[in-house]
Every structure is written in C-alpha cells, then in structure tokens.
Design a protein around this motif. Sequence first.
Motif, PDB file in Angstrom:
ATOM      1  N   GLU A 281       0.820  -1.208   0.000  1.00 44.93           N
ATOM      2  CA  GLU A 281       0.000   0.000   0.000  1.00 44.93           C
ATOM      3  C   GLU A 281       0.859   1.265   0.000  1.00 44.93           C
ATOM      4  OE1 GLU A 281      -2.703  -0.233   3.279  1.00 44.93           O
ATOM      5  OE2 GLU A 281      -3.476  -2.178   2.657  1.00 44.93           O
ATOM      6  N   SER A 282       2.177   1.113  -0.025  1.00 46.31           N
ATOM      7  CA  SER A 282       3.078   2.266   0.089  1.00 46.31           C
ATOM      8  C   SER A 282       3.740   2.589  -1.245  1.00 46.31           C
ATOM      9  CB  SER A 282       4.169   1.963   1.123  1.00 46.31           C
ATOM     10  OG  SER A 282       3.586   1.696   2.376  1.00 46.31           O
ATOM     11  N   MET A 283       3.788   3.883  -1.557  1.00 47.19           N
ATOM     12  CA  MET A 283       4.467   4.349  -2.765  1.00 47.19           C
ATOM     13  C   MET A 283       5.973   4.163  -2.563  1.00 47.19           C
ATOM     14  SD  MET A 283       3.642   5.833  -5.705  1.00 47.19           S
ATOM     15  CE  MET A 283       2.077   6.591  -5.359  1.00 47.19           C
TER      16      MET A 283
ATOM     17  N   CYS B  58      13.346  -5.535 -12.951  1.00 50.12           N
ATOM     18  CA  CYS B  58      13.221  -4.845 -11.669  1.00 50.12           C
ATOM     19  C   CYS B  58      12.001  -5.379 -10.930  1.00 50.12           C
ATOM     20  CB  CYS B  58      13.149  -3.336 -11.850  1.00 50.12           C
ATOM     21  SG  CYS B  58      11.880  -2.786 -12.971  1.00 50.12           S
ATOM     22  N   TYR B  59      12.153  -5.431  -9.611  1.00 44.77           N
ATOM     23  CA  TYR B  59      11.106  -5.955  -8.737  1.00 44.77           C
ATOM     24  C   TYR B  59      10.912  -4.946  -7.617  1.00 44.77           C
ATOM     25  CZ  TYR B  59      12.259 -10.078 -11.400  1.00 44.77           C
ATOM     26  OH  TYR B  59      12.477 -10.949 -12.440  1.00 44.77           O
ATOM     27  N   PHE B  60       9.713  -4.364  -7.529  1.00 46.31           N
ATOM     28  CA  PHE B  60       9.436  -3.326  -6.545  1.00 46.31           C
ATOM     29  C   PHE B  60       8.424  -3.834  -5.525  1.00 46.31           C
ATOM     30  CE2 PHE B  60      10.447  -0.866 -10.463  1.00 46.31           C
ATOM     31  CZ  PHE B  60      11.600  -0.250 -10.003  1.00 46.31           C
ATOM     32  N   ARG B  61       8.859  -3.928  -4.283  1.00 42.72           N
ATOM     33  CA  ARG B  61       7.949  -4.336  -3.205  1.00 42.72           C
ATOM     34  C   ARG B  61       7.234  -3.090  -2.703  1.00 42.72           C
ATOM     35  NH1 ARG B  61       9.068  -7.537   2.491  1.00 42.72           N
ATOM     36  NH2 ARG B  61       6.850  -7.812   2.933  1.00 42.72           N
TER      37      ARG B  61
ATOM     38  N   GLU C 144       3.724  -3.856  -7.069  1.00 41.50           N
ATOM     39  CA  GLU C 144       2.564  -4.230  -6.258  1.00 41.50           C
ATOM     40  C   GLU C 144       1.404  -3.256  -6.393  1.00 41.50           C
ATOM     41  OE1 GLU C 144       3.793  -5.626  -2.390  1.00 41.50           O
ATOM     42  OE2 GLU C 144       5.258  -6.963  -3.324  1.00 41.50           O
ATOM     43  N   GLY C 145       1.454  -2.385  -7.390  1.00 39.66           N
ATOM     44  CA  GLY C 145       0.388  -1.442  -7.697  1.00 39.66           C
ATOM     45  C   GLY C 145       0.958  -0.307  -8.526  1.00 39.66           C
ATOM     46  N   THR C 146       0.089   0.418  -9.241  1.00 40.30           N
ATOM     47  CA  THR C 146       0.537   1.562 -10.047  1.00 40.30           C
ATOM     48  C   THR C 146      -0.466   2.704  -9.941  1.00 40.30           C
ATOM     49  OG1 THR C 146      -0.632   1.004 -12.095  1.00 40.30           O
ATOM     50  CG2 THR C 146       1.544   0.012 -11.778  1.00 40.30           C
ATOM     51  N   GLY C 147       0.022   3.909 -10.234  1.00 40.82           N
ATOM     52  CA  GLY C 147      -0.862   5.057 -10.349  1.00 40.82           C
ATOM     53  C   GLY C 147      -1.505   5.077 -11.731  1.00 40.82           C
TER      54      GLY C 147
END
Length: 196
Positions: A4-6, A21-24, A43-46
Amino acid sequence: MPEESMIVGNTVLYGAIEGECYFRGVAGERFAVRNSGAVAVVEGTGDHGCEYMTGGVVVVIGKTGRNFAAGMSGGVAYVLDEEETFRSRCNLAMVDLEPVAEEEELMRKIHHHGGDLEWHGRVDVSGDMTKHDDERLFQLISNHLHYTGSSRAKHILDHWEEFRPKFVKVMPVEYRRAMQEMEDLRTGRSRPTAAE
C-alpha cells in the motif's frame, strides 16, 4: 504495508530497453511508460501505467490507476484484478484483455514439489508472448518473492489455483497479430484471409 506504500515515483522505466526490476510497493503515475524491453513486477501503479509501451513484460500484483495501457502497442502486462474492476480502468483502444489459462504442465510441477516451486532467473521475453502465460507469470512472481521477500507474492504463489484466474493479460491487438504472422512464417502455416 509495502503493498500500500508508494516506493517509486512517476515515470519509472521511461523508455527502458532491457533489464529486470522488482518493486515491493506501489509505483507512481506512468509506470513503464514507453517501456520497450524491461521486465518488471510491482505491487500497484498510479494512473497511466504501461502508457505507450512497445515491449517487455509488466506484472502488477495490486491495484492500478485509470487509463492503463493507453497507446500500448507491444509487450504484455499481467494485472491482478481481484475486484473485477480493471476493465473500467484500462484504455481498450489498442489492447484486448485475456484470461491467463491454466497450464497442465505447471500444475503438475507445483503439485510434485508440494507447492514449493520457485524459478529464479530471467524469463525469456523474446519467446512467444501468445503462449505460456501461466508459467511466465508464476516465474516472475516467484522472482519477485525471491528478490524482495514480498508477503503479497508469497500469498499469491501459495494460493496459485485461486489467484491465477484473477489475473488479466493485457495484450496489444496488433502485437498479437504480428506475433502470429511471425509464427506462421516460422512454421510454414498459412491462415485464411478475410476474403477467404
């Protein structure tokens, strides 16, 4: 809560031509804009994710903003659509949404290893993007877990049979046609034309 965090800002992967690339965590707006070859799990995008994308593979294991895939002409994206609302946030002008079909071979491997199967390494992004979605998606989420320790990825992999049907494949229409034509040339197969 990482999912839930940017964690990365706007326009990350702008024009990327290769790499992984892997972004947690969640990415800002225009994630993977003009991506032409990189592999990414987030884990999510704008808003405006995968805008003008021409190649590569993007996996989103969370929510997306509006106008996803606007102008997307190549590559593929896999989006977890738990609430079945992604269609309303996706720009369907140039892409189709497809289910991720279960692959019997992958399920045999998972059951044989007691659900503890992981792949590490680079997915073959030059392979046929019209096939092997189940295995490609499982491999990339496994890589995401390996590199980030993501609890979200672990939960999805531990419950793969439940989550796989909730993923949607975002496939550019002209890209699929070009891939099929290249496969036909390689195999010597011909498809009927519209006139036939």
